[in-house]
Design a protein around this motif. Structure first.
Motif: not given
Lengths: 252, 570, 1006
Positions: A159, A169, B522, C118, C120, C151, C156-161, C163-165, C173
């Motif tokens: 990322r 985000v 996806k 998950k 990070p 959250i 939170c660094i806002g990586c979006g992980t 959301y994706e999973i 967000y």
């Protein structure tokens, strides 16, 4: 005998970065071609080092001419993280080199290859070379490899571009320096945890024993163990006197 | 037309799709990257016989289509093509062996211009006995006679045609169609198919008083005469009328032949000029003057010789059917230019006097042969026509395209195959659908040619000295097509593909983020799915997948590792 | 009071008090909005390991309440929510709320936890007292209600992980804070407390020395779900400590810090933590508690204290610790304190600071928004006779916000506040609540079993270990299974719809869900099958998470096989399942209250205000009980005036029937349907029917046999002194008071709770009347808990001398030739002192009513060893009896102050209302059934039934057992013991259990 052994240097090379047939490269250099240098998984590099490779060179196209838009920059990010990890292992970070090469370069590729080989020879054989005794260093490199294989570092690496080049985000900007600082912190954490994991794989160890090996404060070691328990990486094995000993669990 | 089915649509990278001859650009560029210059020429020759010619004078639609513009600038494809062709010529072309004749049906081709020669080349490669009939003493048509030496050297043309001859194509020069031979005589001689590719030779007239004066010479005639090596008396002050490439060539030629002052008179403004901007720039560099919005009213003579040209000033009205704004004369704006030579360069028309009347297209404004645009069939069975004679004056590469199409039609005609069915259509494809995704960058290095269109004098030296640069320029190719189809025969070129292990994928989308080509999305199961059409096999996704759920079909991690560790183990 | 009333209540704060208040309100027919500023409900109790004095697991007893709250159709939980404004008046408020974004769509999040696994980014886990880390997307703890992730925007660094999973697509967000306005009739404040910041007590080195931890952190250290997995470890090096010191009163009873009050709970939890620490430590652990006064004043607390000392060997040192220093090389701590006037230093491995309670952080804002008054410590201001009311009508308070208090008192107050909140909107009962309707039940008696099996992935909770598709395929091969499928989350809303569809489509008549635990999810699925027209008992669960994927995390193959075994065995059982009826019993909406003291009267009034008729039975000729003996109060209220007003209210209320000079002589029946005989002393007897009973029979004062009481007129009890003072008869220069007379001794080990307060009250009164009178208080521990500490301090300032005595050196009282002599050991000067007081006042214990035994037998409810009534659960059901429909309050429960009795009385009324407000009670369908033909009338079942649910009935000419369904809890004790196998258990028949066991053991041939 060590002196008789050759230096082993692998060069992961982008299929597109360099294609001259008649490369005057040293015989110690093994070239492995990949489609893009961004293909190289950090864990692969650490594994080659673990297996005794003296040096690893990554050759990619000069930005912005990557065939895959920015695969070369992806490699750069990986190398940046690898250096952080390598620094923690105690293995010379100079054993990894990322070269951006293009045919317009004044120097030939062979020049750079020889130069790198020379540098490696100056550093000397990898302490992890075949026949070398199992050492603290091996534990470190194993830990680094496992850390690089773990979700946490991989997802951050994946990322990084999005976060540092775009916005996150929430639409906030993330500077490269901020990300770097974050990565520093997390790389260290993951390295230590995986090192604990590697160390406790063979025999249960106490916080104190781990702290001695890790040269860390016991309090910090305990915190890592608490975290690793949360993640099912480690479990209490038994208690000796007033000292709990922990043993690594198999990570899925 | 047959319905378009998936099977006969051929998806090609944009450069190749844009090329009328569908030359495998990606393939030869890939070979140039590897320094395989000769092999690159071979690749070009698969699709057309004029690498050196097109490398010089093609208007290169491939470059206009190049996807690299979305990153920085188009790859200098034409320059690369010229480079490899020149290298081949200089290092000695491998003499091509005559191709054994597979078929017995004789084919006659009228006109040894690009269309005719290409058709002959293609049919000869198929194994037909082909005879080309050429009116002039030298082959090459417009390539030989109309384009000046400084843009296209004669020996280059000769060399490329020699290649065709070496394949076993018979070329008969000095045979004039309509006089020495006719369709009837050819058929009588046993030619089963005839391809008319006689082009457009006649320069268009000004249709103003004074056009008969001494010192008025049509650009086509002027250039042809020069190219024939004959002496042409060039005036001191020359006016060239027209705004196309021929006008530029004529003007520059006049200048080179000693004219003190050459002026181009054009009735519209600079924007409307059909000449390639680069050609215009070169003309300006040569000191050619331009007068825009002027149209000749009459040529004034003195003693039967040109003294001046009287023009009207024009203004631009509404756009006409060509999309360009129509020039409208301004009354009482007559003025004169003192010249002693006037070269009308208004385009060419076909000379149809030699043609059977039934072949002619009655509806067309300019005289031409009526053909089916897809198959190039004429009204007469077994007679095909293509190139400028069918389309009006166009480019070499379009003529080559026509020649290729004609060859296919003739082959099908002779073999009793339906001329239309299953004929391939070409569709452009590129791996990145959304270019907004990729950040634009500055071009870091100069291409081997400063701009895609240099004059050959400039290019030659440049290219000769900079093979390395050419290789580098070739590296800029993004390889839009799924496989380069080149001769490089590198294992990796065959296109590695990413594979997702669905049981491991958790849908984190990192792969989609790092994929440079948007090839991973996806699916409805929220699991990464690889679009193999778009996947270029770079493997970045595999290197980044946090769950290690992605591997590469050909080059999985284990293989990389074992290759890398081979030396350690040994 | 507003004319248009709203039948909804806003409860502020989701701790145990807020939860209890919400449940009582919702169960009584009111709509409840439960708001909390945090992401989940549960409060501090959810962090605790065990609770005193029963050492119950805190989460285990809290979790069912959390689940009940989360699932209650009439409770809307609004987390991350705070109050912005308040308009209107009691009965009709308009509350403006702000809900802070959690960046998660709550409706979509199903708590699978993949995101947290998950994520990070790590953050310090405050739920674990900062001793561990959690992810930046998190829930406070796995049992959190609502189980919705959140959250941590700061981290939170806002990586979006995430959301994706997130398969449920619950991450948002861009979610914004939102505002809402609610209409409610009344408001209950239960915002709890804030633990004292131990850093402020810098001399103890918290924050600098890693091995100095707070008691909250230590709770987490003790907890099996805590950072160290329940093993006590030193944070500095992970070693198991050998010596732990507990320092009491950190942030409490500290005048310098401005916290002069006593936090009321620390002595007990300190002891508890010491005990549990010893339990959790494999090696020998020395625990020392440094305290000032050991305040074990609650019910059975002193017994715990004694056990801690004697059984567990915990060392108690009466000393305020001056400071703590650290040996930086070992991390050990030196505790510096003064004992016997000598400075001492002792080395410990670890120190636990028993931190006190402070008002909630944002208390001033809440007070301002709501317009309520705070006391000087910024706790909510209340009065003795209205302990649940704030200064704003319609706004009530409970729990630690009104004063530091423990869980049972908070829970009692919560129920009490619920009663108060209901009473002003009683007319709106039932108007805003949802009543669920189900389709008619399908008759399946003629059908072959057609079983549908739904196997849950539970994100990766199950699916990550167990091969779910394989289990599904396996299920399909089992006999009678006609349909099987896998779901990502079987509990999600859309899956409920899907299950209903599949029931229709495949004509299923048995449904099995293989997923998590029935404890939390069975009611949901039962409801689902009921919605599809099936009897809810045709549902069965296989727990393949707790019993499979969690415990066999590292053996996926074996786990899959076990999951198949579990499914197979449940299928075997399901084949035999039969529809069960849920018995309904009617309710007589009348209350019976035994005891006309302040508790009984309060309870009666509260019930009457709810609209129910009440019989109030008092033995004496007038109402008032113990309160009659109280002439003044510490806090200054006039008890006589209040008593008169209370009696007037009772007498004027036409729903209350007062029976004076009377007692209940017989009670029969069960919840909702009691019948009692009230016998008046004039001989008249009447029978009343009622739905509930409240026991408020009070307590009595101990008549001392020691210290020359009754032998010397100068020796009297505190009550007698009070009366003397009130009558103006008091005259003395020297007064000695002796505490703990008749309490904390061998006969009665427990503290009488209120005597310290009485002594201080009287001592202060004496100092007020005759300031020069010397007052000596001889005490064991001064237990002026809560804000009473202020009066203790005031008494000291006024010159009242408090002198500590130990059991080994009790004061000696002699009548030396007419002179009254009291000799006692003065610990400061270390010598015996003899004083001749004019009056010797004995702080006599409050002891149980001698009549309790009779009442207990009549009601079939238990008593404590001491003779007080024993509630259903010491912590969470303080006013309930284990017998449904019977409640208790006031001193019948244990000695207590007036405000505490009033709160309990209200609580008993609220609990009673949850029954009285219902026209009929729906009972659990799983009950025992008697086959009368087989019954031999041996009465074994009657004897064994812990709930008295079996009675013997005459049938024809023989005696047969009969199950009172309303009382039966379905435990099956009767069925397993019945010699003639005449009793079967619904849903757990012997055949069903045997089929299940057989199938579990043997692979069934499909």
């Amino acid at each position: 005998m060590m002196e008789l052994e050759n230096f082993n240097v692998v060069c992961f090379m982008c299929n597109w970065a360099f294609c001259q047939e008649e490369m005057q490269i040293p015989s110690d250099l093994n070239i492995v071609r990949v489609m893009c240098i961004g293909r190289i998984d950090p864990a692969i590099i650490l594994e080659t080092l673990e297996k005794g490779m003296d040096g690893v060179m990554l050759v990619g196209c000069k930005p912005p001419d990557c065939h895959f838009i920015d695969g070369n920059l992806q490699a750069e990010r990986a190398v940046k993280m690898l250096r952080k990890l390598l620094k923690l292992t105690g293995l010379e970070t100079e054993r990894i080199k990322l070269l951006w090469y293009s045919p317009t370069d004044e120097k030939t590729f062979a020049y750079y290859a020889k130069k790198f080989l020379k540098e490696i020879k100056e550093i000397g054989f990898s302490p992890l070379k075949r026949g070398a005794p199992k050492s603290k260093l091996l534990v470190n490199v194993l830990a680094a490899k496992n850390a690089a294989s773990d979700f946490r570092l991989r997802v951050l690496l994946g990322r990084e571009k999005e976060l540092t080049e775009g916005v996150n985000v929430y639409g906030e900007k993330f500077s490269v320096e901020e990300f770097d600082a974050l990565l520093d912190e997390i790389v260290t954490e993951e390295f230590v945890r995986h090192k604990i994991h590697v160390l406790t794989k063979t025999e249960p160890l106490s916080v104190k024993a781990l702290a001695d090996v890790l040269e860390m404060k016991t309090a910090n070691v305990l915190r890592h163990i608490v975290n690793m328990r949360r993640k099912n990486m480690i479990a209490l094995d038994h208690v000796e006197g007033t000292t709990p000993l922990y043993k690594a669990l198999e990570v899925k | 037309m047959t319905a378009k089915t998936e099977t006969n649509v051929r998806k090609l990278p944009p450069c190749r799709a844009a090329c009328p001859a569908h030359v495998n650009v990606q393939g030869y560029v890939a070979l140039i990257q590897r320094g395989k210059f000769k092999e690159a020429v071979e690749i070009i020759r698969r699709d057309m016989p004029f690498p050196a010619i097109c490398g010089r004078v093609c208007f290169s639609p491939c470059e206009d289509a190049c996807a690299r513009v979305n990153v920085d600038q188009a790859v200098a494809i034409r320059g690369l093509k010229r480079l490899v062709a020149d290298i081949e010529r200089e290092t000695g072309r491998i003499k091509s062996e005559p191709i054994p004749k597979k078929y017995g049906e004789k084919i006659a081709i009228i006109g040894a211009g690009p269309a005719g020669l290409t058709a002959a080349y293609e049919l000869a490669k198929l194994g037909y006995p082909v005879t080309v009939f050429e009116r002039m003493s030298e082959t090459g048509g417009m390539m030989r006679y109309c384009i000046p030496e400084f843009r296209l050297e004669k020996f280059v043309v000769a060399n490329e045609i020699a290649y065709i001859k070496d394949l076993g194509v018979e070329i008969k020069t000095g045979v004039e169609f309509g006089k020495d031979i006719t369709i009837q005589t050819l058929q009588d001689e046993g030619y089963k198919a005839i391809f008319l590719a006689i082009g457009t030779q006649l320069g268009m007239k000004l249709n103003v008083p004074g056009e008969d004066l001494e010192g008025v010479i049509n650009a086509v005639d002027f250039l042809r005469t020069v190219n024939l090596g004959e002496h042409v008396e060039v005036g001191e002050r020359v006016a060239v009328v027209g705004g196309g490439n021929t006008a530029m060539d004529a003007a520059r030629m006049a200048k080179k032949l000693g004219a003190k002052e050459v002026t181009i008179l054009y009735r519209r403004s600079r924007e409307e000029m059909p000449a390639l901007p680069h050609e215009v720039e070169l003309a300006e560099k040569d000191g050619i003057k331009f007068y825009f919005l002027v149209a000749p009213k009459q040529i004034i003579g003195e003693n039967g010789k040109v003294k001046a040209i009287e023009c009207l000033r024009m203004r631009l009205g509404e756009p006409d059917e060509s999309g360009r704004r129509r020039p409208i004369p301004i009354s009482f704006s007559e003025h004169q230019y003192e010249v002693d030579m006037v070269i009308p360069a208004l385009g060419q028309v076909a000379e149809t006097s030699c043609m059977p009347k039934e072949l002619l297209n009655k509806e067309a404004r300019a005289p031409s042969i009526k053909v089916d645009p897809a198959t190039l069939e004429t009204n007469m069975l077994g007679v095909f026509a293509g190139g400028d004679i069918a389309t009006g004056p166009a480019s070499i590469i379009e003529a080559v395209g026509a020649g290729k199409r004609a060859a296919v039609s003739i082959h099908r005609y002779l073999q009793g195959i339906d001329l239309r069915s299953g004929r391939e259509e070409v569709e452009e494809t590129t791996w990145v659908k959304n270019w907004g995704y990729i950040n634009k960058k500055e071009r870091r290095y100069e291409p081997p040619v400063e701009k895609p269109r240099l004059s050959f004098e400039e290019t030659r030296e440049y290219l000769e000295n900079l093979k390395q640069h050419a290789m580098f320029e070739a590296f800029r190719c993004l390889g839009c097509g799924p496989c380069a189809e080149c001769l490089a025969n590198l294992e990796l070129c065959e296109g590695d593909k990413a594979v997702v292990d669905e049981t491991l994928c958790i849908g984190c989308n990192v792969c989609a983020v790092v994929c440079p080509f948007g090839a991973i999305k996806k699916n409805e199961k929220e699991i990464a799915q690889v679009n193999e059409d778009l996947c270029k096999g770079c493997g970045i996704c595999a290197a980044r997948c946090p769950e290690k759920a992605i591997t590469m079909k050909k080059l999985p991690n284990e293989k990389i590792l074992s290759l890398a560790l081979a030396i350690v183990k040994g | 009071m507003a004319e248009k009333k709203v039948g909804a209540v806003l409860v502020v704060g989701g701790g145990v008090a807020g939860i209890q208040a919400s449940l009582d309100l919702a169960d009584s027919g009111f709509k409840v909005y439960l708001i909390d500023e945090g992401a989940s409900i549960g409060g501090v109790m959810a962090q605790l390991d065990k609770t005193f004095p029963t050492n119950d697991c805190s989460m285990c007893i809290l979790s069912p309440k959390l689940v009940a709250t989360g699932r209650h159709p009439n409770i809307t939980i609004l987390t991350n929510t705070e109050i912005l404004g308040l308009n209107g008046e009691a009965g009709n408020f308009e509350v403006k709320l702000r809900k802070r974004s959690r960046y998660i769509i709550e409706e979509k999040c199903n708590g699978c936890g993949l995101c947290a696994q998950k994520c990070p980014i790590e953050a310090v886990d405050m739920y674990n007292g900062g001793l561990s880390e959690r992810s930046a997307i998190y829930v406070d703890y796995p049992q959190a209600v609502p189980l919705k992730y959140k959250i941590d925007r700061e981290k939170c660094i806002g990586c979006g992980t995430c959301y994706e999973i997130c398969k449920a697509k619950a991450v948002a967000y861009d979610q914004q804070d939102s505002e809402a306005t609610l209409k409610v009739g009344s408001i209950i404040l239960a915002p709890g407390f804030e633990p004292f910041d131990a850093k402020l007590k810098s001399e103890y080195g918290y924050g600098r020395y890693p091995n100095v931890v707070t008691s909250i952190e230590f709770e987490r250290i003790l907890s099996a779900s805590g950072p160290y997995g329940g093993l006590v470890l030193r944070p500095s090096d992970g070693e198991i400590p050998k010596k732990i010191a507990f320092i009491q009163c950190v942030g409490s009873r500290d005048y310098k810090l401005g916290n002069n009050y006593c936090s009321a709970v620390c002595c007990m939890y300190g002891m508890k933590e010491a005990v549990i620490a010893k339990e959790h430590t494999p090696t020998k652990l020395d625990a020392t508690i440094f305290y000032m006064d050991l305040r074990a004043y609650g019910k059975e607390f002193d017994a715990y204290y004694n056990r801690a000392r004697e059984e567990w060997g915990i060392r108690f040192v009466r000393s305020r610790v001056a400071s703590i220093t650290e040996d930086s090389s070992t991390g050990n701590l030196f505790v510096h304190y003064v004992e016997d006037e000598k400075p001492k230093t002792e080395e410990f491995d670890m120190v636990v600071l028993s931190i006190g309670m402070q008002p909630p952080k944002n208390v001033e804002k809440i007070a301002k928004v709501l317009g309520i008054e705070l006391n000087k410590y910024k706790f909510c201001e209340t009065k003795t006779f209205s302990p649940l009311e704030t200064s704003k009508p319609g706004v009530f308070v409970c729990g630690a916000f009104s004063a530091p208090k423990d869980i049972p008192e908070s829970v009692a107050q919560a129920s009490g506040a619920a009663a108060k909140a209901m009473s002003i909107i009683a007319s709106e009962r039932g108007k805003l609540v949802a009543v669920k309707e189900y389709p008619p039940e399908r008759d399946i008696s003629q059908e072959e079993p057609r079983i549908g099996v739904f196997v849950c992935h539970c994100g990766i909770n199950i699916g990550g270990v167990v091969n779910v598709p394989e289990v599904v395929e396996y299920a399909k091969t089992l006999p009678n299974v006609v349909y099987a499928e896998a779901n990502l989350y079987t509990c999600s809303q859309d899956t409920q719809k899907l299950i209903r569809e599949k029931i229709q489509q495949h004509n299923l008549n048995r449904v099995i869900v293989a997923s998590c635990t029935p404890r939390t999810h069975e009611p949901l699925f039962r409801e689902t099958v009921q919605e599809a027209g099936l009897n809810p008992y045709l549902f069965e669960m296989a727990n393949i998470r707790d019993q499979c994927s969690w415990v066999h995390m590292h053996e996926p193959k074996e786990a899959t096989e076990k999951a198949k075994d579990l499914v197979r065995s449940v299928v075997a059982k399901a084949k035999l399942l039969k529809p069960l009826k849920k018995p309904e019993i009617s309710v007589t909406p009348v209350g019976l209250i035994m005891g006309g003291g302040v508790s009984g009267m309060t309870a009666a009034l509260e019930l009457a205000r709810q609209g129910f008729e009440v019989h109030l039975v008092e033995r004496e000729k007038e109402l008032g009980g113990y309160l009659r003996k109280i002439y003044y109060l510490l806090e200054g209220d006039n008890p006589k005036e209040r008593l008169d007003a209370l009696i007037k209210d009772i007498m004027e209320n036409d729903k209350i029937y007062v029976h004076l000079n009377a007692e209940v002589t017989e009670i029969s029946g069960f919840v909702g349907n009691f019948k009692s005989k009230i016998k008046h002393y004039n001989g008249k007897e009447e029978e009343v029917e009622h739905g509930i009973v409240i026991v408020a029979t009070g307590a009595t004062e101990y008549k001392p046999t020691e210290y020359l009481y009754d032998k010397d007129p100068r020796v009297m009890t505190q009550h007698e002194l009070e009366e003397k003072i009130a009558k103006g008869d008091f005259k003395a220069k020297n007064v000695i008071m002796i505490q703990c007379v008749g309490a904390r001794n061998e006969e009665r080990p427990n503290c009488a709770r209120i005597c310290c307060g009485q002594a201080i009250k009287n001592a202060l009164k004496i100092k007020e009347i005759i300031p020069e009178t010397e007052v000596y208080v001889l005490y064991k521990d001064i237990r002026s808990y809560g804000f009473k500490e202020d009066y203790y301090r005031k008494a000291s300032e006024k010159g009242v001398l408090f002198i500590n005595y130990e059991d080994s050196r009790k004061p000696q009282v002699r009548n030396e030739k007419g002179k009254l002599e009291v000799t006692f050991w003065e610990p400061v000067i270390k010598q015996e002192v003899t004083i001749e007081p004019d009056l010797l006042i004995l702080s006599a214990a409050t002891i149980p009513n001698p009549d309790n035994k009779r009442v207990a037998e009549m009601l079939k409810v238990p008593l404590t060893k001491d003779g007080f009534f024993l509630e259903a659960h010491m912590k969470l059901r303080p006013v309930d009896f284990a017998t449904d429909g019977v409640f208790l309050c006031g001193m019948a429960h244990s000695p207590k102050y007036i405000d505490e009795s009033i709160a309990q009385a209200c609580a008993a009324a609220a609990r009673a209302t949850t029954i009285l407000s219902k026209p009929a009670l729906e009972m659990e369908g799983i009950v025992a059934n008697v086959n009368e033909d087989l019954c031999s009338g041996c009465r074994i079942c009657e004897y064994l039934c812990p709930y008295g649910a079996i009675e013997m009935k005459q049938k024809d000419d023989r005696l047969v057992a009969h199950v009172i369904e309303a009382l039966c809890k379905g435990c099956g004790a009767c069925g397993s013991a019945c010699p003639t196998k005449a009793i079967t258990m619904g849903h757990f028949t012997t055949e069903e259990i045997i089929a299940q066991v057989k199938a579990a053991l043997l692979e069934v041939k499909a």
